[in-house]
Scaffold this active site. Sequence first.
Site, PDB file in Angstrom:
ATOM      1  N   ASN A 159     -21.014  16.585  18.575  1.00 59.05           N
ATOM      2  CA  ASN A 159     -19.463  15.844  18.861  1.00 59.05           C
ATOM      3  C   ASN A 159     -20.145  14.414  19.233  1.00 59.05           C
ATOM      4  OD1 ASN A 159     -17.342  14.962  20.205  1.00 59.05           O
ATOM      5  ND2 ASN A 159     -17.448  16.349  21.916  1.00 59.05           N
ATOM      6  N   TRP A 160     -19.894  13.519  18.435  1.00 60.91           N
ATOM      7  CA  TRP A 160     -20.236  12.159  18.845  1.00 60.91           C
ATOM      8  C   TRP A 160     -19.317  11.406  19.799  1.00 60.91           C
ATOM      9  CZ3 TRP A 160     -22.488   8.937  14.076  1.00 60.91           C
ATOM     10  CH2 TRP A 160     -23.961   9.787  13.784  1.00 60.91           C
ATOM     11  N   LYS A 161     -18.259  12.054  19.922  1.00 57.26           N
ATOM     12  CA  LYS A 161     -17.300  11.613  20.976  1.00 57.26           C
ATOM     13  C   LYS A 161     -16.962   9.986  20.363  1.00 57.26           C
ATOM     14  CE  LYS A 161     -18.900  14.377  24.701  1.00 57.26           C
ATOM     15  NZ  LYS A 161     -18.816  14.893  25.943  1.00 57.26           N
ATOM     16  N   HIS A 164     -10.597  19.768  23.635  1.00 56.44           N
ATOM     17  CA  HIS A 164     -11.439  19.290  24.317  1.00 56.44           C
ATOM     18  C   HIS A 164     -11.236  18.868  25.971  1.00 56.44           C
ATOM     19  CE1 HIS A 164     -15.022  16.852  25.722  1.00 56.44           C
ATOM     20  NE2 HIS A 164     -15.951  17.637  24.950  1.00 56.44           N
ATOM     21  N   GLU A 198     -12.220  16.555  27.614  1.00 52.74           N
ATOM     22  CA  GLU A 198     -11.920  15.089  27.594  1.00 52.74           C
ATOM     23  C   GLU A 198     -10.254  14.713  27.508  1.00 52.74           C
ATOM     24  OE1 GLU A 198     -15.152  13.764  25.909  1.00 52.74           O
ATOM     25  OE2 GLU A 198     -16.522  14.246  27.325  1.00 52.74           O
ATOM     26  N   GLU A 203     -16.913  25.355  27.102  1.00 53.30           N
ATOM     27  CA  GLU A 203     -17.439  24.236  27.702  1.00 53.30           C
ATOM     28  C   GLU A 203     -16.935  24.155  29.264  1.00 53.30           C
ATOM     29  OE1 GLU A 203     -19.063  21.174  24.643  1.00 53.30           O
ATOM     30  OE2 GLU A 203     -16.708  20.911  25.025  1.00 53.30           O
ATOM     31  N   GLY A 241     -21.870  16.254  30.284  1.00 54.24           N
ATOM     32  CA  GLY A 241     -22.357  15.193  30.452  1.00 54.24           C
ATOM     33  C   GLY A 241     -23.115  15.043  31.682  1.00 54.24           C
ATOM     34  N   SER A 288     -24.029  19.677  28.217  1.00 52.97           N
ATOM     35  CA  SER A 288     -25.349  19.216  28.603  1.00 52.97           C
ATOM     36  C   SER A 288     -26.548  19.980  27.819  1.00 52.97           C
ATOM     37  CB  SER A 288     -25.742  19.436  30.207  1.00 52.97           C
ATOM     38  OG  SER A 288     -24.803  18.457  30.814  1.00 52.97           O
TER      39      SER A 288
HETATM   40  P1  PGA Z   1     -22.719  16.981  26.352  1.00 58.47           P
HETATM   41  O1  PGA Z   1     -21.217  17.078  25.627  1.00 58.47           O
HETATM   42  O2  PGA Z   1     -23.599  17.686  25.434  1.00 58.47           O
HETATM   43  O3  PGA Z   1     -22.734  15.463  26.396  1.00 58.47           O
HETATM   44  O4  PGA Z   1     -22.408  17.427  27.718  1.00 58.47           O
HETATM   45  C1  PGA Z   1     -20.584  18.360  25.303  1.00 58.47           C
HETATM   46  C2  PGA Z   1     -19.098  18.129  24.666  1.00 58.47           C
HETATM   47  O5  PGA Z   1     -18.340  17.487  25.371  1.00 58.47           O
HETATM   48  O6  PGA Z   1     -18.887  18.441  23.707  1.00 58.47           O
END
Ligand code: PGA
Length: 245
Positions: free
Chosen positions: A11-13, A100, A102, A169, A175, A206
């Site tokens: 997941n490159w966001k 997600h 976010e 998640e 993160g 993470s």
């Molecule tokens: P992260 O993100 O590995 O940087 O914690 C995972 C995600 O948000 O899918």
Amino acid sequence: MTNKYMYFIANWKMFGGLKSINSLHKVVKFFKNFKKNKSIKIIYCPPSTLIRPMSKKLVNSKIEVGAQNCHEHETFGAFTGSINSMMLRSVGAKYIILGHSENRQSGETDKLINLKIKSALKSGLKVIFCIGETLKEKRKKITKQVLNKQINLGLNKINNKNNVIVAYEPVWSIGTGLIPKNNELYEIINFIKKKTKKNKILYGGSVNAKNIEQLKSINNLDGYLIGGASQDPKKFIDIIKKTYN
Ligand code: PGA
């Protein structure tokens, strides 16, 4: 490993430009020569702007490409700034991350996520459906209730669940460098497996080349959704290698 495939989803966001795609040749090369490659699925989910060029770069590599979100409307429409699942499919996406945290945090409701999942499945995308509790909810010991609600509403009236992969998640682990304890994670994954019957279940939050040593011993997992560490090909390759040695 309980299932045929282990998934490694990047997941490159909101990171990456055209140049970032160049580094993928390392992953392509690694994957081609990796002995276990028949039992692995690697899926890159870059920002929408990179789906097309990345799909071209990865053609014949067996590495697939996915999107990170979509508008719930199924056809073209007057929705300035939005992209629907059909459009993402048409430029090369095979998968899509939905729900997600976010996006949940910026207002996506379970109901909206459900509409998005339905439209994505209709467009022929496979869905990576994210669920997870916040730290506050974990402290209140209501994780299972939270997940239960997210699953019930998110997957409401969805018949072809075969094309839905669930990614657990925990919000507090994204993160932050924190991951759940093995026994807690095992129990939650089992809970989600029982609840969703046949779905594949991934862990995300993470994941890195160090903690994969701990995570890989959790044998009811079908793979990982990897954010930060997936942007660096070396780190991403390390995670895959260490899962198998
Ligand atoms: P992260 O993100 O590995 O940087 O914690 C995972 C995600 O948000 O899918």
